[in-house]
Motif scaffolding. Structure first.
Motif, short mmCIF file in Angstrom:
data_model
loop_
_atom_site.label_atom_id
_atom_site.label_comp_id
_atom_site.label_asym_id
_atom_site.label_seq_id
_atom_site.Cartn_x
_atom_site.Cartn_y
_atom_site.Cartn_z
N MET A 319 0.83 -1.20 0.00
CA MET A 319 0.00 0.00 0.00
C MET A 319 0.86 1.25 0.00
O MET A 319 0.57 2.23 -0.70
N VAL A 320 1.95 1.24 0.76
CA VAL A 320 2.86 2.38 0.79
C VAL A 320 3.45 2.62 -0.60
O VAL A 320 3.55 3.76 -1.07
N THR A 321 3.80 1.53 -1.29
CA THR A 321 4.35 1.64 -2.65
C THR A 321 3.33 2.27 -3.60
O THR A 321 3.67 3.12 -4.44
N LYS A 322 2.07 1.84 -3.49
CA LYS A 322 1.03 2.39 -4.34
C LYS A 322 0.80 3.88 -4.06
O LYS A 322 0.58 4.68 -4.98
N VAL A 327 1.70 9.64 -5.55
CA VAL A 327 2.33 10.92 -5.27
C VAL A 327 3.11 11.40 -6.49
O VAL A 327 3.06 12.56 -6.88
N GLY A 328 3.85 10.46 -7.10
CA GLY A 328 4.61 10.81 -8.29
C GLY A 328 3.72 11.26 -9.44
O GLY A 328 4.02 12.21 -10.14
N LYS A 329 2.58 10.58 -9.62
CA LYS A 329 1.65 10.96 -10.68
C LYS A 329 1.02 12.32 -10.41
O LYS A 329 0.82 13.12 -11.32
N ALA A 330 0.68 12.56 -9.15
CA ALA A 330 0.00 13.81 -8.80
C ALA A 330 0.93 15.01 -8.88
O ALA A 330 0.52 16.12 -9.17
N GLY A 346 -7.56 2.11 -9.58
CA GLY A 346 -8.18 0.85 -9.18
C GLY A 346 -7.67 0.28 -7.88
O GLY A 346 -7.91 -0.89 -7.57
N VAL A 347 -6.96 1.09 -7.10
CA VAL A 347 -6.47 0.62 -5.80
C VAL A 347 -7.64 0.50 -4.84
O VAL A 347 -8.46 1.42 -4.71
N GLU A 348 -7.75 -0.61 -4.16
CA GLU A 348 -8.85 -0.86 -3.24
C GLU A 348 -8.61 -0.08 -1.95
O GLU A 348 -7.84 -0.48 -1.09
N VAL A 349 -9.28 1.07 -1.83
CA VAL A 349 -9.09 1.91 -0.65
C VAL A 349 -10.21 1.74 0.36
O VAL A 349 -10.00 1.92 1.56
N GLN A 350 -11.41 1.36 -0.13
CA GLN A 350 -12.52 1.20 0.81
C GLN A 350 -12.30 -0.01 1.72
O GLN A 350 -12.73 -0.01 2.85
N GLY A 351 -11.63 -0.99 1.20
CA GLY A 351 -11.41 -2.19 1.99
C GLY A 351 -10.17 -2.14 2.85
O GLY A 351 -9.84 -3.10 3.53
#
Length: 366
Positions: A319-322, A327-330, A346-351
């Motif tokens: 998750m830290v890597t994602k 951050v790099g994209k933003a 598509g990163v699962e953040v709700q779960g």
């Protein structure tokens, strides 16, 4: 250049690009000696002067400009002011910067000539420095313009006090017609940064020939900067990343006229209502992941690796890597923007486990 942690801004992007810096010098400095400065005459020497900055700022820059027909360089110190209130000590900060540059220039000349006493000679001269304050806030800049005004009893000791002013480029002092009249890419960036809300964006009404000329003649790297400036604004309006991409693609495809025309037909209030409805369902999950994003960003500012961050925060390294990738994209440490990119990727953040769940798991593990 002082960004005071506002995240991405038009000003930060402006001073990172030599073409836009050359436009600022030619069209906004008011100095005839700079009217022919081109991008190729400008060198970024920020890394050389990092020790002079008072705090960690990712947008501080110093430019060295080669004046045509002169063997000596000219320095531009630029200070971007983003605080909600004016910094009244700006002249002292600029003076420290200027003295630091002159001392470094003296050392450089000693090294080049092999003459350690060169600065003692009558013919030795220090290069001129143009200190610039580029102020983007909507309020009026009220700080003193002359350094001597910061010194007590200056009416008595005036002859012994340094006398210098800085060039103030105050965004809200330019009218729309004045900026359009500049006919350069910097004017468009400044017009966008003047906007306060979606209604102003919708009502901007820029001339077709102005947008057509910019679309046709703007270098690719400057188009990318314009798209980033627009991205920052659209994120403030809570648009989804995919919708923002649709708009900014029109800039990259040199269709700026279509961008502003299409946005005028865009129902931002409806988008906000949908976002609020989704936010109620996602609120708790978003709060947890946003908290983690902010923690990761703080660690990145301290130059921690992804593995180190995961270990120090006791978080999942994947998750830290994602998050680091988002951050790099933003291109910003704005947690909300990073969160939206994670969702669009598509990163699962709700779960993602809530704080209580993680704390319980750590307790059971221990």
């Amino acid at each position: 250049m002082n960004n005071t942690k506002k995240g991405d801004s038009g000003a930060k992007l402006i001073f990172g690009n030599e073409e836009l810096v050359s436009q600022l010098l030619r069209n906004y400095s008011g100095l005839d000696i700079l009217k022919d400065v081109q991008a190729e005459d400008i060198e970024d020497v920020t890394d050389r002067y990092v020790p002079m900055f008072e705090e960690e700022r990712d947008s501080d820059v110093v430019k060295r400009i080669r004046l045509r027909g002169s063997e000596k360089p000219f320095f531009l110190i630029s200070l971007i002011e983003h605080k909600s209130r004016v910094d009244y000590n700006v002249t002292m900060q600029l003076l420290r910067y200027m003295v630091f540059i002159w001392i470094d220039y003296e050392r450089e000349m000693k090294k080049q000539t092999g003459n350690k006493d060169i600065a003692r000679s009558k013919s030795f001269k220090y290069p001129p420095i143009l200190p610039v304050v580029y102020y983007e806030d909507s309020g009026r800049w009220t700080a003193d313009m002359n350094f001597s005004e910061r010194i007590m009893l200056r009416d008595v000791f005036g002859s012994f006090i340094p006398q210098f002013t800085y060039k103030l480029i105050q965004l809200n002092s330019y009218t729309k017609s004045e900026l359009i009249g500049k006919q350069d890419e910097l004017s468009l960036v400044m017009l966008i940064n003047k906007l306060q809300d979606a209604s102003e964006f919708k009502d901007l009404e820029l001339p077709e020939d102005y947008l057509r000329d910019l679309s046709a003649n703007t270098p690719d790297e400057v188009l990318e900067i314009i798209s980033k400036v627009i991205t920052v604004m659209l994120r403030k309006l809570k648009l989804e990343e995919r919708e923002i991409l649709d708009f900014t693609d029109q800039v990259r495809e040199r269709k700026m006229g279509e961008l502003f025309e299409n946005f005028r037909g865009y129902d931002v209030p409806a988008v906000r209502r949908e976002a609020r409805a989704e936010g109620k369902a996602e609120g708790k999950a978003e709060g947890e992941i946003t908290r983690l994003i902010k923690q990761v960003c703080k660690k990145l500012e301290k130059h921690r690796t992804e593995t180190q961050i995961a270990e120090e925060l006791e978080e999942d390294v994947d998750m830290v890597t994602k998050i680091c990738g988002a951050v790099g994209k933003a291109g910003t440490h704005d947690a909300e923007a990073i969160y939206q990119i994670l969702k669009s990727d598509g990163v699962e953040v709700q779960g993602y486990p809530c704080g209580e769940c993680r704390d319980t798991a750590r307790t059971d593990k221990s």
